[in-house]
Design a protein around this motif. Sequence first.
Motif, PDB file in Angstrom:
ATOM      1  N   THR A 187       4.516   0.434   7.695  1.00  0.00           N
ATOM      2  CA  THR A 187       5.261   0.094   6.230  1.00  0.00           C
ATOM      3  C   THR A 187       6.621  -0.469   7.048  1.00  0.00           C
ATOM      4  N   VAL A 188       7.068   0.078   7.878  1.00  0.00           N
ATOM      5  CA  VAL A 188       8.457  -0.478   8.370  1.00  0.00           C
ATOM      6  C   VAL A 188       8.369  -1.885   8.730  1.00  0.00           C
ATOM      7  N   SER A 189       7.148  -2.617   8.912  1.00  0.00           N
ATOM      8  CA  SER A 189       7.243  -3.973   9.238  1.00  0.00           C
ATOM      9  C   SER A 189       7.443  -5.026   8.010  1.00  0.00           C
ATOM     10  N   LEU A 190       7.294  -4.266   7.030  1.00  0.00           N
ATOM     11  CA  LEU A 190       7.333  -5.241   5.737  1.00  0.00           C
ATOM     12  C   LEU A 190       8.539  -4.868   4.845  1.00  0.00           C
ATOM     13  N   SER A 191       9.203  -5.746   4.037  1.00  0.00           N
ATOM     14  CA  SER A 191      10.197  -5.446   3.141  1.00  0.00           C
ATOM     15  C   SER A 191       9.862  -4.968   2.002  1.00  0.00           C
ATOM     16  N   GLY A 192      10.915  -4.314   0.934  1.00  0.00           N
ATOM     17  CA  GLY A 192      10.656  -3.848  -0.207  1.00  0.00           C
ATOM     18  C   GLY A 192      10.258  -2.539  -0.252  1.00  0.00           C
ATOM     19  N   SER A 193       9.888  -2.013  -1.642  1.00  0.00           N
ATOM     20  CA  SER A 193       9.510  -0.850  -1.940  1.00  0.00           C
ATOM     21  C   SER A 193       8.352  -0.497  -1.234  1.00  0.00           C
ATOM     22  N   GLU A 208       5.526  -2.304  -2.891  1.00  0.00           N
ATOM     23  CA  GLU A 208       5.481  -3.699  -2.628  1.00  0.00           C
ATOM     24  C   GLU A 208       4.879  -3.834  -1.177  1.00  0.00           C
ATOM     25  N   LYS A 209       5.317  -2.831  -0.287  1.00  0.00           N
ATOM     26  CA  LYS A 209       4.373  -3.016   1.041  1.00  0.00           C
ATOM     27  C   LYS A 209       3.091  -2.809   1.019  1.00  0.00           C
ATOM     28  N   LEU A 210       2.543  -1.822   0.035  1.00  0.00           N
ATOM     29  CA  LEU A 210       1.321  -1.668   0.056  1.00  0.00           C
ATOM     30  C   LEU A 210       0.616  -2.636  -0.601  1.00  0.00           C
ATOM     31  N   ASP A 211       1.008  -3.195  -1.675  1.00  0.00           N
ATOM     32  CA  ASP A 211       0.164  -4.251  -2.113  1.00  0.00           C
ATOM     33  C   ASP A 211       0.299  -5.468  -1.144  1.00  0.00           C
ATOM     34  N   ALA A 212       1.282  -5.805  -0.525  1.00  0.00           N
ATOM     35  CA  ALA A 212       1.250  -6.750   0.380  1.00  0.00           C
ATOM     36  C   ALA A 212       0.233  -6.642   1.564  1.00  0.00           C
ATOM     37  N   ALA A 213       0.222  -5.370   2.034  1.00  0.00           N
ATOM     38  CA  ALA A 213      -0.574  -5.181   3.195  1.00  0.00           C
ATOM     39  C   ALA A 213      -2.144  -5.047   2.619  1.00  0.00           C
ATOM     40  N   ALA A 214      -2.362  -4.908   1.592  1.00  0.00           N
ATOM     41  CA  ALA A 214      -3.812  -4.856   0.965  1.00  0.00           C
ATOM     42  C   ALA A 214      -4.379  -6.258   0.523  1.00  0.00           C
ATOM     43  N   ARG A 215      -3.126  -6.834   0.103  1.00  0.00           N
ATOM     44  CA  ARG A 215      -3.358  -8.214  -0.309  1.00  0.00           C
ATOM     45  C   ARG A 215      -3.776  -9.346   1.026  1.00  0.00           C
ATOM     46  N   ALA A 216      -3.078  -8.910   2.094  1.00  0.00           N
ATOM     47  CA  ALA A 216      -3.457  -9.694   3.276  1.00  0.00           C
ATOM     48  C   ALA A 216      -4.818  -9.365   3.864  1.00  0.00           C
ATOM     49  N   GLY A 217      -5.313  -8.070   3.396  1.00  0.00           N
ATOM     50  CA  GLY A 217      -6.615  -7.849   4.165  1.00  0.00           C
ATOM     51  C   GLY A 217      -6.726  -7.009   5.257  1.00  0.00           C
ATOM     52  N   GLY A 272       4.861 -10.273   1.092  1.00  0.00           N
ATOM     53  CA  GLY A 272       3.436 -11.026   1.183  1.00  0.00           C
ATOM     54  C   GLY A 272       3.327 -11.797   2.071  1.00  0.00           C
ATOM     55  N   PRO A 273       4.191 -13.025   2.353  1.00  0.00           N
ATOM     56  CA  PRO A 273       3.871 -13.927   3.471  1.00  0.00           C
ATOM     57  C   PRO A 273       3.786 -13.357   4.677  1.00  0.00           C
ATOM     58  N   THR A 274       4.822 -12.228   4.940  1.00  0.00           N
ATOM     59  CA  THR A 274       4.991 -11.743   6.271  1.00  0.00           C
ATOM     60  C   THR A 274       3.509 -10.927   6.447  1.00  0.00           C
ATOM     61  N   ALA A 275       3.030 -10.387   5.520  1.00  0.00           N
ATOM     62  CA  ALA A 275       1.627  -9.420   5.877  1.00  0.00           C
ATOM     63  C   ALA A 275       0.746 -10.399   6.046  1.00  0.00           C
ATOM     64  N   VAL A 276       0.748 -11.731   5.710  1.00  0.00           N
ATOM     65  CA  VAL A 276      -0.290 -12.896   6.042  1.00  0.00           C
ATOM     66  C   VAL A 276      -0.023 -12.994   7.545  1.00  0.00           C
ATOM     67  N   ASP A 277       1.307 -13.222   7.710  1.00  0.00           N
ATOM     68  CA  ASP A 277       1.587 -13.838   9.174  1.00  0.00           C
ATOM     69  C   ASP A 277       0.916 -12.744  10.028  1.00  0.00           C
ATOM     70  N   ALA A 278       1.336 -11.478   9.468  1.00  0.00           N
ATOM     71  CA  ALA A 278       1.019 -10.308  10.541  1.00  0.00           C
ATOM     72  C   ALA A 278      -0.580 -10.269  10.893  1.00  0.00           C
ATOM     73  N   ARG A 279      -1.413 -10.442   9.692  1.00  0.00           N
ATOM     74  CA  ARG A 279      -2.818 -10.269   9.854  1.00  0.00           C
ATOM     75  C   ARG A 279      -3.345 -11.499  10.531  1.00  0.00           C
TER      76      ARG A 279
END
Length: 607
Positions: free
Chosen positions: A7-13, A16-25, A254-261
Amino acid sequence: MRTSIATVSLSGSLTEKLDAAARAGFDGVELFENDLLASPLTPEDIRARCADLGLRIDLYQPMRDVEAVPEAEFARNLRRARHKFELMRRLGADTVLVCSSVSPQAVDDDALAAEQLARLAGLAAEYGIRVAYEALAWGRHVSTYDHAWRIVETAGHPALGTCLDSFHILSRAFGPADLEGIAAIPGEKIFFLQLADAPLLAMDVLQWSRHYRCFPGQGGFDIAALVRHVLATGYDGPLSLEVFNDVFRQAEAGPTAVDARRSLLLLQEAVGKAILPDPVVPTGVAFAELVTPDAEPLADLLGALGFTRTARHRGKPVALWEQGDARILVNTGPAARRDGPRLAAIGLESPDPAGAARRAEALLAPVLPRRRAPRDAPLDAVAAPDGTELFFCATGRPDLPDWRADFADTGLPPARADIRGIDHLALTQPWHHFDEAALFHRGVLGLDAQESVDVADPYGLMRSRAVTNADGSVRIALTVGAAPTDDTVHAQHIALATDDVVAAARRFRDAGGRLLPVPANYYDDLAARFEFADGELETYRDLGILYDRDAHGAFRHCYTRTVGRVFFELVQRDGGDGGDGGYRGYGAANAPVRLAAQHTARALTGG
Ligand SMILES: O=C(O)c1ccc(O)c(O)c1
Ligand SMILES: [Mg+2]
């Protein structure tokens, strides 16, 4: 393999972090204690939310400064641990990370460390929890993965294993041999694998780790080699990204999580754990598309450069301008914003357009509709991270839909032949997606990324990194500007290849084109650095032609004034006669002078 992200790798609450991680798969997360502490959600809420999103809490972390301390101190640590284990039970998390102590209280005593970690593991086991012990590269007494493993092995507790972190290992590794110790660790005793890349910087390792980590493939470490070693042990836990990075902390999650995946997908491909459609490397630039609310200024500029409006789109307000193999579309349709011309799309000549799009889609690039209008030829297209539309095209190949079929010839004859084709395209990236852009062009398009260069701008620093195909027929310079809002200077540009830049520049000027003036001081310096034929330098000075040279040849280039967010460069690369392609660079040595000249021109004329 399962994938996870800290979770430290993503911004926000946390939400928001969990949503972004899940959306990126992602399949799971490493839950950082600070994210939990700062969240209004109860541990039960977090557990439920993760379950709803299909995320597992793969790791809770970090627990610090636990081991090799005086008994009274260790008793306090156990008390603290019991609280955390109770919390983890509520979260449904079954692995906790303990990083090697940095405490001044810790003593250099492996036997004591092993004994205390075994006791900690015994307590964890009562909660069904496993302890993963990780060597921080700056740990007080334990700073290498093999040292941490020796302590774990000595402890001999089934609920105690090790956590390998690519940053801590590779930031200290001195060669491939340093990875061989991984083979000594049984796969089932590697409880967790954390992955982070980093640019190769000479600096304090803690600062390097906390601020400059990046996703695999974006730095200088051989993460794939490390992962191959770890997989060879039989490790079958998740590949987890643990990236502390100042930029990602600010960028949208969101975009960071996609980049990560995407970076993990490419890594999995590199180690044979993911089958993706093969890269289809583009073989040329079919076209560059500019959108503009007002065609007039661009038409003037293209006309002065010697382009001819050869065709018109059958169904849309798009004109095709051509000279040699350079093709420029000028789109005045609804996509055009009021803020003047910008480079919106690139047509990449592709040996297999559908295959190229399949790979891009597998790597999470947004796929664009194949037909923009019902009558258009079906074209495969995706969006790059900066929003530039990339069309995978075929020009004049009978077996494939031809983008030119959508255009009706105007019958106008070619005006001049100064320009041979498009030498390169320079695309300004949003400042927080620069590393992502390079990885995207490399991983998705199969281009090679060159070294990144920093260029002084009067108002900051511009960073530039070129991605190219092997024969140089596709060259894209990804740049990130000093002043993100300064669109005039940090504009996109199209560099046009010519065999005679002096003639091309003269004819441009004679046709009413305005070249970017370059200060006389620059030419005095050139005279000191290089030898020129009589009158040569005066010609360059008169036209604003810049000069550079590398081991492969000479480079001469000049610039038009900027229109909206776009300008053109005329480029002559010499020295390719020996078959090595000539000058390799992009005139980075001249970029500070060019940027300053553009600032000056803008201040004087507003363009
Ligand atoms: O910087 C740190 O303190 C820190 C904490 C936990 C980790 O897993 C790590 O790699 C670094
Ligand atoms: Mg770590």
